[in-house]
Write an enzyme that holds these catalytic residues in place. Structure first.
Site, PDB file in Angstrom:
ATOM      1  N   GLU A 185       0.939  -1.217  -0.134  1.00 31.28           N
ATOM      2  CA  GLU A 185      -0.102  -0.026   0.039  1.00 31.28           C
ATOM      3  C   GLU A 185       0.873   1.234   0.047  1.00 31.28           C
ATOM      4  OE1 GLU A 185      -1.880  -0.467   3.857  1.00 31.28           O
ATOM      5  OE2 GLU A 185      -3.643  -1.473   2.577  1.00 31.28           O
ATOM      6  N   CYS A 207       6.139  -7.232   7.832  1.00 31.86           N
ATOM      7  CA  CYS A 207       7.341  -6.710   8.686  1.00 31.86           C
ATOM      8  C   CYS A 207       7.835  -7.674   9.771  1.00 31.86           C
ATOM      9  CB  CYS A 207       6.901  -5.550   9.318  1.00 31.86           C
ATOM     10  SG  CYS A 207       8.104  -4.562   9.923  1.00 31.86           S
ATOM     11  N   CYS A 260       6.476  -4.827  16.235  1.00 40.24           N
ATOM     12  CA  CYS A 260       5.979  -3.874  17.277  1.00 40.24           C
ATOM     13  C   CYS A 260       4.567  -4.072  17.847  1.00 40.24           C
ATOM     14  CB  CYS A 260       6.101  -2.372  16.709  1.00 40.24           C
ATOM     15  SG  CYS A 260       7.650  -2.109  16.122  1.00 40.24           S
ATOM     16  N   CYS A 267       1.022  -2.471  16.224  1.00 35.18           N
ATOM     17  CA  CYS A 267       0.978  -2.198  14.938  1.00 35.18           C
ATOM     18  C   CYS A 267       0.449  -3.590  14.306  1.00 35.18           C
ATOM     19  CB  CYS A 267       2.508  -2.118  14.341  1.00 35.18           C
ATOM     20  SG  CYS A 267       2.534  -1.943  12.494  1.00 35.18           S
ATOM     21  N   CYS A 300      -1.593   5.522  10.811  1.00 33.34           N
ATOM     22  CA  CYS A 300      -0.142   4.641  11.398  1.00 33.34           C
ATOM     23  C   CYS A 300      -0.768   3.324  11.887  1.00 33.34           C
ATOM     24  CB  CYS A 300       0.506   5.837  12.439  1.00 33.34           C
ATOM     25  SG  CYS A 300       0.984   6.800  11.648  1.00 33.34           S
ATOM     26  N   CYS A 328       3.293   8.310   1.683  1.00 34.47           N
ATOM     27  CA  CYS A 328       3.914   7.166   2.451  1.00 34.47           C
ATOM     28  C   CYS A 328       4.145   5.871   1.715  1.00 34.47           C
ATOM     29  CB  CYS A 328       2.773   7.166   3.736  1.00 34.47           C
ATOM     30  SG  CYS A 328       3.555   5.919   4.765  1.00 34.47           S
TER      31      CYS A 328
HETATM   32  S1  SF4 Z   1       5.608  -0.155  13.415  1.00 36.23           S
HETATM   33 FE1  SF4 Z   1       4.794  -2.020  12.304  1.00 36.23          FE
HETATM   34  S2  SF4 Z   1       5.874  -1.571  10.091  1.00 36.23           S
HETATM   35 FE2  SF4 Z   1       6.902  -0.191  11.389  1.00 36.23          FE
HETATM   36  S3  SF4 Z   1       8.650  -1.482  12.209  1.00 36.23           S
HETATM   37 FE3  SF4 Z   1       6.973  -1.661  13.749  1.00 36.23          FE
HETATM   38  S4  SF4 Z   1       6.038  -3.735  13.194  1.00 36.23           S
HETATM   39 FE4  SF4 Z   1       7.135  -2.790  11.308  1.00 36.23          FE
END
Ligand code: SF4
Length: 348
Positions: A90, A110, A114, A117, A332, A103
């Site tokens: 995206e 990923c 985190c 997220c 975000c 963005c």
């Molecule tokens: S916020 Fe999400 S996309 Fe960004 S580094 Fe952490 S896990 Fe990865």
């Protein structure tokens, strides 16, 4: 076969020489490849038919097709780009004071994990090629028109940009080349959760802006939210920020997602003020988007304002950001999850 849109201008010059041509022929093809609307080699009008044929036999042109689009009431546009292997990433075009910021994603999924997220829930699927990173910018212009050409680019979409370092650096080279997409490096920012060795490399190799997903002012809190902090604790991260070469008017942007009861106390704000002392900084406080499946809640606006005041009193530039595009899951940490549902609904 060569993925032509993964070649920088220098790469194209070298290829031309390998093909027994003059280097300028490589530059010529490179320039055409990044013009919006090029349909294929047949569109390169200043090459002879024989030369077009030779290039088309040496490689292929990667095209990102927009397979999904959603528009927010606040003007944010989220686009889903279809990749050749059937996956999707995206890009989010965010309007702000008459300018547009795009963005850009750098990975499918990923690996950083985190906890706040949604992209992390996908895990790591694969790296994006250089052509797929820079191609998102071209594809936005082709799909929406020149009037929607972004002014600023932030590598802050799906994925950790510095975990795909080589492809990212080449994409920045192409995007900022005046024969490529022609963006000023002053308008490009790379965001990282804190991969220290690659931050140091980026500082040496690319004159672009840096944003840090910080989100906590001490190792204990940050370690709970972001596994990367165990590998690169705050002392190392801050040392890398201090070592990052900044031109005189530039500052490092620190992103700080406010999570009620987790990292939003006055004590956290004071620690943050101390942590960033001496670093040319701009702090973005982001109000968390509450979302099913994520174990956090947003603080009250009063709490956010009190947090901001501590930092402003300490002399920092601090903005409270409400995430844009919340109604289309473009804010975000929201990328991917909702996208899949509407992508399959809109695919031909
Ligand atoms: S916020 Fe999400 S996309 Fe960004 S580094 Fe952490 S896990 Fe990865």
């Amino acid at each position: 076969m060569i993925d032509f849109r993964s070649l920088t201008r220098k790469g194209f010059e070298e290829l031309a020489i390998e093909m027994g041509l003059k280097a300028y022929r490589g530059r010529q093809v490179f320039r055409w490849l990044w013009r919006p609307g090029l349909g294929g080699f047949s569109g390169i009008s200043d090459l002879s038919a024989g030369m077009r044929e030779r290039f088309s036999q040496a490689g292929y042109i990667t095209r990102l097709k927009v397979i999904a689009e959603r528009r927010s009431v606040d003007g944010t546009i989220k686009l889903g780009f279809g990749l050749a292997d059937g996956l999707m990433v995206e890009g989010v075009l965010i309007p702000e004071r008459g300018r547009r910021t795009l963005c850009v994603s750098t990975q499918v999924g990923c690996a950083m994990g985190c906890r706040f997220c949604h992209t992390a829930e996908m895990g790591f699927v694969r790296q994006l090629e250089t052509s797929e990173i820079a191609g998102q910018v071209l594809s936005v212009i082709e799909h929406l028109g020149e009037g929607f050409r972004p002014k600023n680019l932030v590598f802050m979409g799906m994925g950790e940009p510095l975990a795909n370092y080589e492809n990212l650096i080449k994409a920045i080279d192409i995007i900022s080349d005046d024969l490529g997409l022609g963006f000023s490096k002053r308008r490009i920012t790379v965001s990282t959760c804190g991969l220290v060795p690659e931050m140091l490399r980026l500082g040496q190799e690319a004159d672009v802006g840096l944003a840090i997903s910080l989100h906590a002012p001490d190792d204990e809190t940050r370690g709970e939210m972001m596994p990367v902090n165990r590998r690169y604790p705050l002392a190392q991260l801050m040392a890398a920020c201090r070592a990052y070469p900044l031109s005189p008017r530039r500052r490092i942007t620190f992103e700080y997602l406010l999570l009620a009861g987790m990292n939003d106390s006055i004590d956290h704000a004071r620690k943050l003020a101390k942590l960033l002392r001496g670093i040319p900084s701009k702090i973005n406080l982001i109000l968390f988007n509450e979302s099913p499946g994520l174990p956090f809640v947003a603080p009250s606006m009063d709490q956010a304002a009190a947090f901001q005041k501590v930092l402003m009193d300490a002399g920092y530039t601090v903005i409270i950001r409400k995430s844009k595009g919340q109604d289309i899951a473009a804010a975000c940490g929201q990328l991917y999850v909702d996208m899949q549902g509407y992508a399959s609904a809109t695919q031909p």
